[in-house]
Design a protein around this motif. Structure first.
Motif, PDB file in Angstrom:
ATOM      1  N   PRO A 284      47.360   0.322   1.714  1.00  0.00           N
ATOM      2  CA  PRO A 284      48.635   0.436   1.560  1.00  0.00           C
ATOM      3  C   PRO A 284      49.533   0.824   2.641  1.00  0.00           C
ATOM      4  CG  PRO A 284      47.115   1.685   0.394  1.00  0.00           C
ATOM      5  CD  PRO A 284      46.338   0.851   1.100  1.00  0.00           C
ATOM      6  N   ALA A 285      48.924   1.777   3.417  1.00  0.00           N
ATOM      7  CA  ALA A 285      49.582   2.584   4.357  1.00  0.00           C
ATOM      8  C   ALA A 285      50.149   1.503   5.381  1.00  0.00           C
ATOM      9  CB  ALA A 285      49.180   3.678   5.009  1.00  0.00           C
ATOM     10  N   LEU A 286      49.258   0.698   5.727  1.00  0.00           N
ATOM     11  CA  LEU A 286      49.375  -0.382   6.736  1.00  0.00           C
ATOM     12  C   LEU A 286      50.495  -1.377   6.599  1.00  0.00           C
ATOM     13  CD1 LEU A 286      45.948  -0.846   8.476  1.00  0.00           C
ATOM     14  CD2 LEU A 286      47.877   0.350   9.504  1.00  0.00           C
ATOM     15  N   SER A 287      50.263  -1.590   5.090  1.00  0.00           N
ATOM     16  CA  SER A 287      51.230  -2.918   4.584  1.00  0.00           C
ATOM     17  C   SER A 287      52.472  -2.363   4.106  1.00  0.00           C
ATOM     18  CB  SER A 287      50.702  -3.009   3.157  1.00  0.00           C
ATOM     19  OG  SER A 287      49.373  -3.677   3.122  1.00  0.00           O
ATOM     20  N   ALA A 288      52.795  -0.950   4.072  1.00  0.00           N
ATOM     21  CA  ALA A 288      54.257  -0.328   4.143  1.00  0.00           C
ATOM     22  C   ALA A 288      54.750  -0.295   5.320  1.00  0.00           C
ATOM     23  CB  ALA A 288      54.037   0.982   3.683  1.00  0.00           C
ATOM     24  N   ARG A 289      53.801   0.036   6.399  1.00  0.00           N
ATOM     25  CA  ARG A 289      54.515   0.073   7.986  1.00  0.00           C
ATOM     26  C   ARG A 289      54.684  -1.278   8.480  1.00  0.00           C
ATOM     27  NH1 ARG A 289      52.476   4.497   6.336  1.00  0.00           N
ATOM     28  NH2 ARG A 289      52.551   6.772   7.627  1.00  0.00           N
ATOM     29  N   HIS A 290      54.293  -2.159   8.065  1.00  0.00           N
ATOM     30  CA  HIS A 290      54.326  -3.669   8.265  1.00  0.00           C
ATOM     31  C   HIS A 290      55.606  -4.191   7.923  1.00  0.00           C
ATOM     32  CE1 HIS A 290      53.911  -7.769   9.519  1.00  0.00           C
ATOM     33  NE2 HIS A 290      53.832  -8.018   8.204  1.00  0.00           N
ATOM     34  N   ARG A 299      50.348   1.283  14.571  1.00  0.00           N
ATOM     35  CA  ARG A 299      49.413   1.405  15.629  1.00  0.00           C
ATOM     36  C   ARG A 299      48.669   2.969  15.365  1.00  0.00           C
ATOM     37  NH1 ARG A 299      52.565  -0.400  21.101  1.00  0.00           N
ATOM     38  NH2 ARG A 299      52.156  -2.638  20.948  1.00  0.00           N
ATOM     39  N   GLN A 300      49.144   3.883  15.164  1.00  0.00           N
ATOM     40  CA  GLN A 300      48.701   5.072  14.764  1.00  0.00           C
ATOM     41  C   GLN A 300      48.237   5.218  13.756  1.00  0.00           C
ATOM     42  OE1 GLN A 300      51.523   8.607  15.099  1.00  0.00           O
ATOM     43  NE2 GLN A 300      52.499   8.041  16.819  1.00  0.00           N
ATOM     44  N   THR A 301      48.323   4.366  12.502  1.00  0.00           N
ATOM     45  CA  THR A 301      47.604   4.663  11.114  1.00  0.00           C
ATOM     46  C   THR A 301      46.326   3.686  11.425  1.00  0.00           C
ATOM     47  OG1 THR A 301      49.615   4.524   9.851  1.00  0.00           O
ATOM     48  CG2 THR A 301      47.550   3.873   8.923  1.00  0.00           C
ATOM     49  N   LEU A 302      46.283   2.459  12.174  1.00  0.00           N
ATOM     50  CA  LEU A 302      45.175   1.881  12.477  1.00  0.00           C
ATOM     51  C   LEU A 302      44.133   2.768  13.414  1.00  0.00           C
ATOM     52  CD1 LEU A 302      43.764  -0.666  11.818  1.00  0.00           C
ATOM     53  CD2 LEU A 302      44.684  -1.497  13.830  1.00  0.00           C
ATOM     54  N   ASP A 303      44.906   3.307  14.518  1.00  0.00           N
ATOM     55  CA  ASP A 303      44.145   4.344  15.326  1.00  0.00           C
ATOM     56  C   ASP A 303      43.300   5.561  14.541  1.00  0.00           C
ATOM     57  OD1 ASP A 303      43.380   4.858  18.268  1.00  0.00           O
ATOM     58  OD2 ASP A 303      44.398   6.907  17.577  1.00  0.00           O
ATOM     59  N   TRP A 304      44.118   5.857  13.592  1.00  0.00           N
ATOM     60  CA  TRP A 304      43.620   6.987  12.821  1.00  0.00           C
ATOM     61  C   TRP A 304      42.368   6.442  12.001  1.00  0.00           C
ATOM     62  CZ3 TRP A 304      42.933   7.340   7.438  1.00  0.00           C
ATOM     63  CH2 TRP A 304      42.322   8.405   7.174  1.00  0.00           C
ATOM     64  N   GLY A 305      42.399   5.354  11.357  1.00  0.00           N
ATOM     65  CA  GLY A 305      41.207   4.621  10.861  1.00  0.00           C
ATOM     66  C   GLY A 305      40.078   4.486  11.661  1.00  0.00           C
ATOM     67  N   VAL A 306      40.532   4.035  12.727  1.00  0.00           N
ATOM     68  CA  VAL A 306      39.280   3.744  13.650  1.00  0.00           C
ATOM     69  C   VAL A 306      38.508   5.187  14.211  1.00  0.00           C
ATOM     70  CG1 VAL A 306      38.527   3.165  16.052  1.00  0.00           C
ATOM     71  CG2 VAL A 306      39.997   1.647  14.856  1.00  0.00           C
ATOM     72  N   ARG A 307      39.397   6.214  14.292  1.00  0.00           N
ATOM     73  CA  ARG A 307      38.845   7.378  14.685  1.00  0.00           C
ATOM     74  C   ARG A 307      38.012   8.025  13.379  1.00  0.00           C
ATOM     75  NH1 ARG A 307      43.442  10.848  15.558  1.00  0.00           N
ATOM     76  NH2 ARG A 307      44.727   9.183  15.581  1.00  0.00           N
ATOM     77  N   MET A 308      38.625   7.985  12.444  1.00  0.00           N
ATOM     78  CA  MET A 308      37.543   8.444  11.262  1.00  0.00           C
ATOM     79  C   MET A 308      36.457   7.747  10.852  1.00  0.00           C
ATOM     80  SD  MET A 308      39.301  10.819   9.541  1.00  0.00           S
ATOM     81  CE  MET A 308      38.484  10.852   8.255  1.00  0.00           C
ATOM     82  N   VAL A 309      36.321   6.572  11.212  1.00  0.00           N
ATOM     83  CA  VAL A 309      35.207   5.608  11.077  1.00  0.00           C
ATOM     84  C   VAL A 309      34.386   6.121  12.229  1.00  0.00           C
ATOM     85  CG1 VAL A 309      34.071   3.371  11.663  1.00  0.00           C
ATOM     86  CG2 VAL A 309      35.933   3.599   9.931  1.00  0.00           C
ATOM     87  N   ARG A 502      44.163  13.794  12.821  1.00  0.00           N
ATOM     88  CA  ARG A 502      45.674  13.759  12.324  1.00  0.00           C
ATOM     89  C   ARG A 502      46.486  12.604  12.939  1.00  0.00           C
ATOM     90  NH1 ARG A 502      45.134  19.357  11.799  1.00  0.00           N
ATOM     91  NH2 ARG A 502      46.548  19.533  13.630  1.00  0.00           N
ATOM     92  N   THR A 503      47.224  12.020  12.276  1.00  0.00           N
ATOM     93  CA  THR A 503      48.489  11.309  12.767  1.00  0.00           C
ATOM     94  C   THR A 503      49.761  11.890  12.627  1.00  0.00           C
ATOM     95  OG1 THR A 503      48.885  10.315  10.722  1.00  0.00           O
ATOM     96  CG2 THR A 503      47.392   9.191  12.036  1.00  0.00           C
ATOM     97  N   GLU A 504      50.783  11.626  13.601  1.00  0.00           N
ATOM     98  CA  GLU A 504      52.008  12.411  13.740  1.00  0.00           C
ATOM     99  C   GLU A 504      52.793  12.027  12.271  1.00  0.00           C
ATOM    100  OE1 GLU A 504      53.794  11.578  17.161  1.00  0.00           O
ATOM    101  OE2 GLU A 504      52.323  12.351  18.250  1.00  0.00           O
ATOM    102  N   HIS A 505      52.603  10.708  11.787  1.00  0.00           N
ATOM    103  CA  HIS A 505      53.395  10.155  10.750  1.00  0.00           C
ATOM    104  C   HIS A 505      52.401  10.175   9.447  1.00  0.00           C
ATOM    105  CE1 HIS A 505      56.506   9.134  13.636  1.00  0.00           C
ATOM    106  NE2 HIS A 505      55.649   8.858  14.286  1.00  0.00           N
TER     107      HIS A 505
END
Length: 505
Positions: A284-290, A299-309, A502-505
């Motif tokens: 949902p966060a990516l959908s909202a940013r799109h 990009r930051q949200t997707l990058d956060w997901g990759v780092r968490m994984v 963490r992400t900045e946003h």
């Protein structure tokens, strides 16, 4: 509720292992349970839910309650009829189903070989387990309705009842039968029925308990059918891989299906808790940013997901590899499940675990497409991975048997992750900044140090075999705790900090 279901699912497998072990009867039970579960992913919570929920949500918010009730009635009647027919045909023609997916057993039965009894037992068990498909399909429909009405807990809790039913059957019914596997199959049957009946009072309370009606040409049902088609392909990819694995395993030594099953169950635990959870959070966060066209935030949200994984998946992968056999011994080695079964299942778990990070990345990277309403690309790359898996199955199963099937699954998952990641990177959606690459190196180094410490303190295999159940559990808990502390300390020593998560946003 999902965590509770996962824990009870693991307890269910512990009970089944003690009762059945990894012999011929266990192979057949897992086989008879897997076939209706394959179709469940298509007709129930998989493709159907992805198509039904958006249409039902539109009716719920934009139309009257009577229109919503009519859509539910016609969807339930249409889906229930189709699945009911499929279930009835499968029950009547269970020998044909058993021959199709257990070709090795059928050929042995046809030629009078020793594994012919597996084919006969599989035909019988399928008659008992297949009605589960009908019940769970209606359960999924009811759960989707309740979720749309904002009542999430009921649908999330419902799978717990299946595990309770199977555990109850394993403890109180199966031991009293000459063929315990029949008792387990009855547990699956009644588990499906109980799940369905459990949701009916909640549907009535929400005012949407309706009598099913046939509605093939109803506009809402037509839209659901149309939306289901691409979803069917997407959901089918992994399930077809599993069935192809089962088909090949039917030609391999007795115990192969069971060893793969127990190994897969341990792999699914971190995959479900971490990979699927993170993907669910960021979609949902990516959908909202799109929608807001915030590319940097996206990009930051997707990058956060990759780092968490990465920080959850890499140490989990290392832990599963170095503690594969101790985990299987501590959890399953009792009753009919022998030390030799733990050893053989650990080989499959080690092979599966090499692909854990890839499996988790696939869940997260796919959201980079879904959030931009691109459902076709993940399906396309999933089909490529499926075709690769089939080829790799044949390549690795010949020299390595059932372990080769696990190797092929891990490699195909890696191929899928690379395809998704490469395309996202080329599209400029996945940035992979230098900080993330440094973070990855830090995590891998910390995980290697952790694995070395765990191996150093791990008791010898003979001691694990001779130890009592409580000792094995305490040893395993101690090793996991030591590994966790070592990983965190090593990560900090190598420069890792909480701010990197963490992400900045």
């Amino acid at each position: 509720m999902t965590f509770l279901s996962r824990v009870l699912g693991l307890l269910r497998d512990v009970v089944i292992a003690g009762l059945m072990g990894a012999g011929a009867a266990a192979d057949v039970f897992f086989f008879a349970n897997k076939i209706p579960n394959f179709l469940r992913r298509l007709f129930a919570e998989g493709a159907f839910a992805q198509a039904f929920v958006p249409v039902l949500t539109e009716y719920h918010h934009g139309k009257s309650l009577s229109d919503t009730r009519l859509l539910i009635a016609r969807t339930a009647g249409t889906l229930g009829t189709l699945v009911g027919v499929v279930t009835l045909v499968a029950v009547v023609l269970s020998p044909v189903v058993a021959a199709l997916f257990g070709m090795g057993w059928f050929l042995d039965w046809y030629n009078g070989g020793p594994d012919g009894a597996k084919f006969e037992l599989a035909s019988l068990l399928l008659k008992i387990t297949f009605p589960y498909l009908f019940f769970i399909t209606l359960t999924a429909l009811a759960g989707a309705v309740l979720n749309t009405m904002g009542r999430f807990a009921v649908a999330a809790f419902t799978p717990v009842l299946l595990n309770v039913a199977i555990i109850t059957a394993a403890i109180y019914v199966a031991p009293k039968l000459a063929q315990p596997e029949i008792g387990l199959a009855l547990g699956v049957f009644f588990g499906g029925l109980i799940q369905f009946l459990f949701q009916l009072p909640f549907l009535k309370r929400a005012g949407v308990l309706v009598w099913p009606k046939w509605g093939w040409r109803d506009p809402g049902v037509v839209r659901i059918r149309t939306l289901m088609i691409p979803a069917l392909f997407g959901v089918s990819v992994s399930q077809i891989n599993l069935l192809f694995d089962t088909l090949i395993a039917s030609f391999l030594q007795t115990g192969s299906i069971s060893w793969l099953y127990y190994a897969d169950r341990l792999l699914e635990f971190p995959l479900g808790l971490f990979g699927i959870a993170i993907a669910t959070v960021i979609l949902p966060a990516l959908s909202a940013r799109h929608v807001t066209e915030s590319l940097d935030d996206y990009r930051q949200t997707l990058d956060w997901g990759v780092r968490m994984v990465v920080i959850l998946g890499v140490p989990a992968m290392a832990g599963l590899i170095v503690l594969a056999e101790p985990m299987l011994m501590a959890l399953f080695m009792r009753g009919e499940f022998a030390a030799s079964d733990a050893l053989r299942a650990s080989w499959a778990l080690t092979a599966y675990a090499t692909g854990l990070l890839s499996f988790m990345l696939v869940k997260v990277l796919a959201t980079g497409f879904f959030s931009r309403q691109d459902t076709k690309s993940p399906v396309k790359y999933g089909i490529i991975a499926m075709a690769s898996n089939m080829v790799l199955n044949v390549v690795f199963a010949i020299p390595y048997g059932y372990v080769g099937l696990a190797i092929a699954t891990a490699l195909s998952g890696t191929i899928n992750a690379l395809l998704l990641g490469t395309v996202l990177y080329k599209q400029g959606v996945l940035a992979l900044p230098k900080a993330t690459l440094v973070f990855f190196v830090q995590v891998v180094a910390a995980a290697l140090i952790m694995a070395a410490v765990v191996v150093w303190f791990n008791p010898a295999r003979e001691l694990w075999i001779q130890a009592a159940l409580l000792e094995r559990i305490l040893w395993l808990g101690g090793l996991i705790s030591a590994g966790g502390v070592t990983f965190v300390a090593s990560f900090f020593m190598l420069g890792g900090r909480p701010r990197h998560l963490r992400t900045e946003h």
